[in-house]
Design a protein around this motif. Structure first.
Motif, PDB file in Angstrom:
ATOM      1  N   VAL A 169       0.872  -1.176   0.000  1.00 19.39           N
ATOM      2  CA  VAL A 169       0.000   0.000   0.000  1.00 19.39           C
ATOM      3  C   VAL A 169       0.905   1.221   0.000  1.00 19.39           C
ATOM      4  N   THR A 170       0.638   2.155  -0.912  1.00 20.56           N
ATOM      5  CA  THR A 170       1.416   3.386  -0.974  1.00 20.56           C
ATOM      6  C   THR A 170       0.465   4.565  -0.904  1.00 20.56           C
ATOM      7  N   TYR A 171       0.589   5.353   0.178  1.00 22.24           N
ATOM      8  CA  TYR A 171      -0.238   6.544   0.325  1.00 22.24           C
ATOM      9  C   TYR A 171       0.384   7.682  -0.469  1.00 22.24           C
ATOM     10  N   LEU A 172      -0.415   8.334  -1.293  1.00 25.09           N
ATOM     11  CA  LEU A 172       0.057   9.417  -2.168  1.00 25.09           C
ATOM     12  C   LEU A 172      -0.734  10.695  -1.909  1.00 25.09           C
ATOM     13  N   GLY A 173      -1.048  10.953  -0.670  1.00 23.96           N
ATOM     14  CA  GLY A 173      -1.865  12.122  -0.363  1.00 23.96           C
ATOM     15  C   GLY A 173      -3.331  11.800  -0.570  1.00 23.96           C
ATOM     16  N   ALA A 174      -3.942  12.408  -1.563  1.00 23.87           N
ATOM     17  CA  ALA A 174      -5.378  12.200  -1.823  1.00 23.87           C
ATOM     18  C   ALA A 174      -5.675  10.837  -2.431  1.00 23.87           C
ATOM     19  N   LEU A 175      -4.664  10.164  -2.956  1.00 21.67           N
ATOM     20  CA  LEU A 175      -4.837   8.849  -3.569  1.00 21.67           C
ATOM     21  C   LEU A 175      -3.982   7.813  -2.857  1.00 21.67           C
ATOM     22  N   THR A 176      -4.392   6.561  -2.964  1.00 23.61           N
ATOM     23  CA  THR A 176      -3.633   5.447  -2.416  1.00 23.61           C
ATOM     24  C   THR A 176      -3.515   4.373  -3.481  1.00 23.61           C
ATOM     25  N   GLU A 177      -2.303   3.829  -3.648  1.00 21.26           N
ATOM     26  CA  GLU A 177      -2.063   2.722  -4.570  1.00 21.26           C
ATOM     27  C   GLU A 177      -2.098   1.414  -3.793  1.00 21.26           C
ATOM     28  N   TYR A 178      -2.841   0.462  -4.303  1.00 22.64           N
ATOM     29  CA  TYR A 178      -2.901  -0.877  -3.722  1.00 22.64           C
ATOM     30  C   TYR A 178      -2.333  -1.848  -4.749  1.00 22.64           C
ATOM     31  N   HIS A 179      -1.215  -2.477  -4.441  1.00 22.38           N
ATOM     32  CA  HIS A 179      -0.643  -3.506  -5.300  1.00 22.38           C
ATOM     33  C   HIS A 179      -1.117  -4.842  -4.753  1.00 22.38           C
ATOM     34  N   VAL A 180      -1.816  -5.605  -5.595  1.00 22.01           N
ATOM     35  CA  VAL A 180      -2.508  -6.806  -5.158  1.00 22.01           C
ATOM     36  C   VAL A 180      -2.072  -7.987  -6.020  1.00 22.01           C
ATOM     37  N   ASP A 181      -1.937  -9.155  -5.385  1.00 23.90           N
ATOM     38  CA  ASP A 181      -1.675 -10.402  -6.107  1.00 23.90           C
ATOM     39  C   ASP A 181      -3.001 -11.115  -6.306  1.00 23.90           C
ATOM     40  N   LEU A 182      -3.407 -11.249  -7.550  1.00 24.25           N
ATOM     41  CA  LEU A 182      -4.660 -11.914  -7.905  1.00 24.25           C
ATOM     42  C   LEU A 182      -4.313 -13.190  -8.662  1.00 24.25           C
ATOM     43  N   ALA A 183      -4.224 -14.297  -7.944  1.00 23.47           N
ATOM     44  CA  ALA A 183      -3.919 -15.602  -8.555  1.00 23.47           C
ATOM     45  C   ALA A 183      -2.646 -15.554  -9.393  1.00 23.47           C
ATOM     46  N   GLY A 184      -1.601 -14.913  -8.871  1.00 27.47           N
ATOM     47  CA  GLY A 184      -0.327 -14.835  -9.571  1.00 27.47           C
ATOM     48  C   GLY A 184      -0.200 -13.673 -10.532  1.00 27.47           C
ATOM     49  N   THR A 185      -1.220 -12.868 -10.669  1.00 22.75           N
ATOM     50  CA  THR A 185      -1.190 -11.696 -11.537  1.00 22.75           C
ATOM     51  C   THR A 185      -1.177 -10.440 -10.672  1.00 22.75           C
ATOM     52  N   ASP A 186      -0.248  -9.541 -10.965  1.00 17.87           N
ATOM     53  CA  ASP A 186      -0.184  -8.277 -10.231  1.00 17.87           C
ATOM     54  C   ASP A 186      -1.260  -7.328 -10.727  1.00 17.87           C
ATOM     55  N   VAL A 187      -2.010  -6.775  -9.790  1.00 12.43           N
ATOM     56  CA  VAL A 187      -3.067  -5.816 -10.103  1.00 12.43           C
ATOM     57  C   VAL A 187      -2.761  -4.541  -9.334  1.00 12.43           C
ATOM     58  N   LEU A 188      -2.862  -3.408 -10.004  1.00  9.64           N
ATOM     59  CA  LEU A 188      -2.684  -2.112  -9.363  1.00  9.64           C
ATOM     60  C   LEU A 188      -4.029  -1.410  -9.348  1.00  9.64           C
ATOM     61  N   ALA A 189      -4.478  -1.058  -8.170  1.00 10.35           N
ATOM     62  CA  ALA A 189      -5.727  -0.296  -8.029  1.00 10.35           C
ATOM     63  C   ALA A 189      -5.378   1.027  -7.361  1.00 10.35           C
ATOM     64  N   ILE A 190      -5.824   2.113  -7.932  1.00 11.71           N
ATOM     65  CA  ILE A 190      -5.601   3.444  -7.360  1.00 11.71           C
ATOM     66  C   ILE A 190      -6.959   3.978  -6.941  1.00 11.71           C
ATOM     67  N   ARG A 191      -7.077   4.258  -5.660  1.00  8.35           N
ATOM     68  CA  ARG A 191      -8.350   4.682  -5.077  1.00  8.35           C
ATOM     69  C   ARG A 191      -8.139   5.943  -4.255  1.00  8.35           C
ATOM     70  N   PRO A 192      -9.191   6.717  -4.011  1.00  8.73           N
ATOM     71  CA  PRO A 192      -9.055   7.841  -3.082  1.00  8.73           C
ATOM     72  C   PRO A 192      -8.598   7.313  -1.719  1.00  8.73           C
ATOM     73  N   THR A 193      -7.743   8.051  -1.053  1.00  8.34           N
ATOM     74  CA  THR A 193      -7.269   7.634   0.264  1.00  8.34           C
ATOM     75  C   THR A 193      -8.458   7.533   1.218  1.00  8.34           C
ATOM     76  N   PRO A 194      -8.586   6.383   1.894  1.00  8.69           N
ATOM     77  CA  PRO A 194      -9.740   6.197   2.783  1.00  8.69           C
ATOM     78  C   PRO A 194      -9.643   7.076   4.029  1.00  8.69           C
ATOM     79  N   ALA A 195     -10.806   7.333   4.612  1.00 10.91           N
ATOM     80  CA  ALA A 195     -10.870   8.115   5.850  1.00 10.91           C
ATOM     81  C   ALA A 195     -10.165   7.351   6.975  1.00 10.91           C
ATOM     82  N   ALA A 196      -9.793   8.055   8.018  1.00  8.46           N
ATOM     83  CA  ALA A 196      -9.042   7.469   9.124  1.00  8.46           C
ATOM     84  C   ALA A 196      -9.768   6.289   9.770  1.00  8.46           C
ATOM     85  N   ASP A 197     -11.089   6.285   9.783  1.00  9.62           N
ATOM     86  CA  ASP A 197     -11.838   5.203  10.423  1.00  9.62           C
ATOM     87  C   ASP A 197     -12.229   4.076   9.457  1.00  9.62           C
ATOM     88  N   ASP A 198     -11.798   4.144   8.198  1.00 12.57           N
ATOM     89  CA  ASP A 198     -12.107   3.125   7.199  1.00 12.57           C
ATOM     90  C   ASP A 198     -11.201   1.902   7.419  1.00 12.57           C
TER      91      ASP A 198
END
Length: 75
Positions: A21-50
Protein backbone atom coordinates in the motif's frame (compact mmCIF):
# COMPACT_ATOMS: atom_id res chain seq x y z
CA UNK A 1 -10.38 3.27 -11.28
CA UNK A 2 -13.48 1.18 -10.85
CA UNK A 3 -12.09 -1.69 -8.78
CA UNK A 4 -13.47 -1.95 -5.25
CA UNK A 5 -11.15 -3.35 -2.59
CA UNK A 6 -12.53 -4.71 0.66
CA UNK A 7 -10.69 -6.33 3.57
CA UNK A 8 -11.11 -10.07 3.97
CA UNK A 9 -13.06 -12.28 1.63
CA UNK A 10 -16.67 -12.40 0.51
CA UNK A 11 -18.93 -14.12 -1.99
CA UNK A 12 -19.21 -12.94 -5.61
CA UNK A 13 -15.77 -11.31 -5.56
CA UNK A 14 -12.23 -12.28 -6.56
CA UNK A 15 -10.07 -13.23 -3.59
CA UNK A 16 -6.62 -11.66 -3.64
CA UNK A 17 -3.72 -10.80 -1.35
CA UNK A 18 -2.43 -7.30 -0.69
CA UNK A 19 1.23 -6.87 -1.60
CA UNK A 20 1.86 -3.20 -0.82
CA UNK A 21 0.00 0.00 0.00
CA UNK A 22 1.42 3.39 -0.97
CA UNK A 23 -0.24 6.54 0.33
CA UNK A 24 0.06 9.42 -2.17
CA UNK A 25 -1.87 12.12 -0.36
CA UNK A 26 -5.38 12.20 -1.82
CA UNK A 27 -4.84 8.85 -3.57
CA UNK A 28 -3.63 5.45 -2.42
CA UNK A 29 -2.06 2.72 -4.57
CA UNK A 30 -2.90 -0.88 -3.72
CA UNK A 31 -0.64 -3.51 -5.30
CA UNK A 32 -2.51 -6.81 -5.16
CA UNK A 33 -1.67 -10.40 -6.11
CA UNK A 34 -4.66 -11.91 -7.90
CA UNK A 35 -3.92 -15.60 -8.55
CA UNK A 36 -0.33 -14.83 -9.57
CA UNK A 37 -1.19 -11.70 -11.54
CA UNK A 38 -0.18 -8.28 -10.23
CA UNK A 39 -3.07 -5.82 -10.10
CA UNK A 40 -2.68 -2.11 -9.36
CA UNK A 41 -5.73 -0.30 -8.03
CA UNK A 42 -5.60 3.44 -7.36
CA UNK A 43 -8.35 4.68 -5.08
CA UNK A 44 -9.06 7.84 -3.08
CA UNK A 45 -7.27 7.63 0.26
CA UNK A 46 -9.74 6.20 2.78
CA UNK A 47 -10.87 8.12 5.85
CA UNK A 48 -9.04 7.47 9.12
CA UNK A 49 -11.84 5.20 10.42
CA UNK A 50 -12.11 3.13 7.20
CA UNK A 51 -10.94 -0.53 7.58
CA UNK A 52 -8.82 -0.11 4.42
CA UNK A 53 -6.48 2.15 6.42
CA UNK A 54 -5.52 -0.79 8.63
CA UNK A 55 -4.59 -3.22 5.85
CA UNK A 56 -1.03 -4.52 5.89
CA UNK A 57 1.05 -6.41 3.33
CA UNK A 58 -0.11 -10.00 3.05
CA UNK A 59 -3.70 -9.24 4.12
CA UNK A 60 -6.48 -11.06 2.27
CA UNK A 61 -8.66 -8.70 0.24
CA UNK A 62 -11.56 -9.03 -2.16
CA UNK A 63 -11.66 -7.32 -5.58
CA UNK A 64 -14.91 -6.45 -7.29
CA UNK A 65 -16.15 -4.30 -10.17
CA UNK A 66 -19.36 -3.81 -12.10
CA UNK A 67 -19.85 -6.00 -15.15
CA UNK A 68 -20.35 -2.88 -17.26
CA UNK A 69 -16.83 -1.74 -16.34
CA UNK A 70 -15.12 -4.98 -17.49
CA UNK A 71 -13.16 -4.99 -20.73
CA UNK A 72 -11.77 -8.01 -22.55
CA UNK A 73 -8.23 -7.51 -23.80
CA UNK A 74 -7.03 -9.76 -26.59
CA UNK A 75 -3.63 -9.94 -28.19
Amino acid sequence: ERVTITPGTAESVLPARLKTVTYLGALTEYHVDLAGTDVLAIRPTPAADDPLRRLASGAPVALQWAAADARAITS
